[in-house]
Design an enzyme around this catalytic site. Sequence first.
Site, PDB file in Angstrom:
ATOM      1  N   ARG A  60       0.827  -1.221   0.000  1.00  0.00           N
ATOM      2  CA  ARG A  60       0.000   0.000   0.000  1.00  0.00           C
ATOM      3  C   ARG A  60       0.854   1.261   0.000  1.00  0.00           C
ATOM      4  NH1 ARG A  60      -2.046   2.130   4.375  1.00  0.00           N
ATOM      5  NH2 ARG A  60      -2.289   0.170   5.499  1.00  0.00           N
ATOM      6  N   TYR A 113     -18.262  12.912 -16.238  1.00  0.00           N
ATOM      7  CA  TYR A 113     -18.616  11.502 -16.039  1.00  0.00           C
ATOM      8  C   TYR A 113     -19.526  11.389 -14.796  1.00  0.00           C
ATOM      9  CZ  TYR A 113     -18.154   6.701 -14.531  1.00  0.00           C
ATOM     10  OH  TYR A 113     -18.440   5.440 -14.091  1.00  0.00           O
ATOM     11  N   ASP A 185      -9.007  15.733 -16.522  1.00  0.00           N
ATOM     12  CA  ASP A 185      -9.249  14.304 -16.754  1.00  0.00           C
ATOM     13  C   ASP A 185      -8.927  14.045 -18.223  1.00  0.00           C
ATOM     14  OD1 ASP A 185     -10.358  11.819 -17.357  1.00  0.00           O
ATOM     15  OD2 ASP A 185     -11.913  12.009 -15.827  1.00  0.00           O
ATOM     16  N   LYS A 210      -9.440   2.577 -19.370  1.00  0.00           N
ATOM     17  CA  LYS A 210      -9.850   2.815 -20.755  1.00  0.00           C
ATOM     18  C   LYS A 210      -8.663   2.583 -21.691  1.00  0.00           C
ATOM     19  CE  LYS A 210     -13.647   3.581 -18.680  1.00  0.00           C
ATOM     20  NZ  LYS A 210     -13.671   4.540 -17.623  1.00  0.00           N
TER      21      LYS A 210
HETATM   22  N1  LCS Z   1     -13.185   9.753 -15.850  1.00  0.00           N
HETATM   23  C1  LCS Z   1     -13.810   9.503 -17.013  1.00  0.00           C
HETATM   24  C2  LCS Z   1     -13.772  10.518 -18.109  1.00  0.00           C
HETATM   25  C3  LCS Z   1     -14.485   8.297 -17.180  1.00  0.00           C
HETATM   26  O1  LCS Z   1     -15.088   8.068 -18.337  1.00  0.00           O
HETATM   27  C4  LCS Z   1     -14.515   7.364 -16.104  1.00  0.00           C
HETATM   28  C5  LCS Z   1     -15.251   6.072 -16.211  1.00  0.00           C
HETATM   29  C6  LCS Z   1     -13.873   7.678 -14.917  1.00  0.00           C
HETATM   30  C7  LCS Z   1     -13.204   8.877 -14.829  1.00  0.00           C
HETATM   31  C8  LCS Z   1     -13.854   6.734 -13.740  1.00  0.00           C
HETATM   32  O2  LCS Z   1     -12.956   5.726 -13.993  1.00  0.00           O
HETATM   33  P1  LCS Z   1     -13.065   4.246 -13.355  1.00  0.00           P
HETATM   34  O3  LCS Z   1     -13.137   4.436 -11.885  1.00  0.00           O
HETATM   35  O4  LCS Z   1     -14.276   3.597 -13.918  1.00  0.00           O
HETATM   36  O5  LCS Z   1     -11.771   3.620 -13.785  1.00  0.00           O
HETATM   37  N2  LCS Z   1     -16.126   6.024 -17.270  1.00  0.00           N
HETATM   38  C9  LCS Z   1     -16.954   5.072 -17.557  1.00  0.00           C
HETATM   39  C10 LCS Z   1     -17.861   5.136 -18.626  1.00  0.00           C
HETATM   40  O6  LCS Z   1     -18.032   6.098 -19.372  1.00  0.00           O
HETATM   41  N3  LCS Z   1     -18.496   3.996 -18.715  1.00  0.00           N
HETATM   42  O7  LCS Z   1     -18.186   3.144 -17.680  1.00  0.00           O
HETATM   43  C11 LCS Z   1     -17.153   3.764 -16.886  1.00  0.00           C
END
Ligand code: LCS
Length: 396
Positions: A60, A113, A185, A210
């Site tokens: 951690r 998001y 972001d 992603k």
């Molecule tokens: N920022 C953006 C622009 C995102 O699209 C997402 C997740 C996150 C942060 C959060 O990331 P995670 O914790 O899921 O790794 N976006 C998603 C979407 O558009 N569809 O499912 C998840």
Amino acid sequence: MAKKENLRFSSRLIHDGSSPDPVTGAHATPIYQTSTFVFPSAEAGGSRFAGEEDGYIYTRLGNPTTRALEEKMAALEKGDAALAFSSGMAAISAVLINLVKSGDHILCSKTLYGCTYGLLQLLNQKFNVEYSLVDMSDREQIEKAVQPNTRVIYVESPTNPTMELADLEMVAEIAGKQDARVVVDNTFMTPYLQRPLELGADIVVHSATKYIGGHGDVVAGIAVGPQDIIDEIRVTTQKDVGGILGPFEAFLLIRGLKTLAVRMDRHCENAQEVAQYLAGHPRVKNVYYPGLPDFPQHDLARKQMDQFGAVLSFEIEGGLEAGKNVMNHVKMARLAVSLGDVDTLIQHPASMTHSIVPREEREKMGITDGLIRLSVGIEDIRDIIEDLEQALSYAG
Ligand code: LCS
């Protein structure tokens, strides 16, 4: 040949932050699948905890595989240092909790998001952190929305899912006058297509779930920024809240990064064709994709992005019912949330990724009930278009 430090981006994706394992010569970064590290002596253990001696302690607090990923991401985003987290939301929450306290204000992109919006609500309701949403394409509106207690300007560019852009240099200039930090972001772009720190931002966050991972098999997050802020997050909101990335996931992201350039080139090429195809389709009303010449911020996209990404949204005649028919009839594409996967994914923001946002707010964000989001994959473009063609024939 260029010296290692002068390598071009696609070579750096492969070579930055990676060197043979000093003990075994292993070429690929080893997975240090261990929770703890044995100290050579009691004195050494104490010195490591006191920060007087380098050395790992407990995963951690740091792990060599995860550290290799962090070094690679810091180099690619042109930041001093990076931290890897167990999800994009863990990265975003650690950064925001670090930068604000009760009574502070966060100024955000109008569209975000869904879970980022959820986090802002939580910070507001439980910890009295204020936030407001503003159209980041409009200097006057941003300047008006900045408050004396604004400590962070938080930007998605492009926004999920409406693809609006913020002029990052302009936002950084406004924030500079206010002693506010700009957090961007960069999930939709990746450092291959856009490097916000070079444009004046302070911190970049990613859902590495992603394009960084790229294959739809990891959930992860990254934050990159100045040494002092990253060090502080490492020993506070990351260590004590604890959303760290495991070494196996870090290994998968290092592997994913090596092919980022070739994947993104193909993603973007396919997305441009899909956007043009949809824009010319008789049942499609609007297509939101920065690569289309009539996209309202096309010139800004050309200025600050190297290519236009591979997420797009569109609205079809017949609204939600017609949209459901299309989503229920894709054959190759997958009806799933997430994005940046090698597969083409289709989903419905109003009832899925952005359902946490109340309808009234959603409509202000431009997320209508008829909006469909497509994450264009790297399959053969002919198969993607044929699939959409047959699915759109069910639009009614
Ligand atoms: N920022 C953006 C622009 C995102 O699209 C997402 C997740 C996150 C942060 C959060 O990331 P995670 O914790 O899921 O790794 N976006 C998603 C979407 O558009 N569809 O499912 C998840």
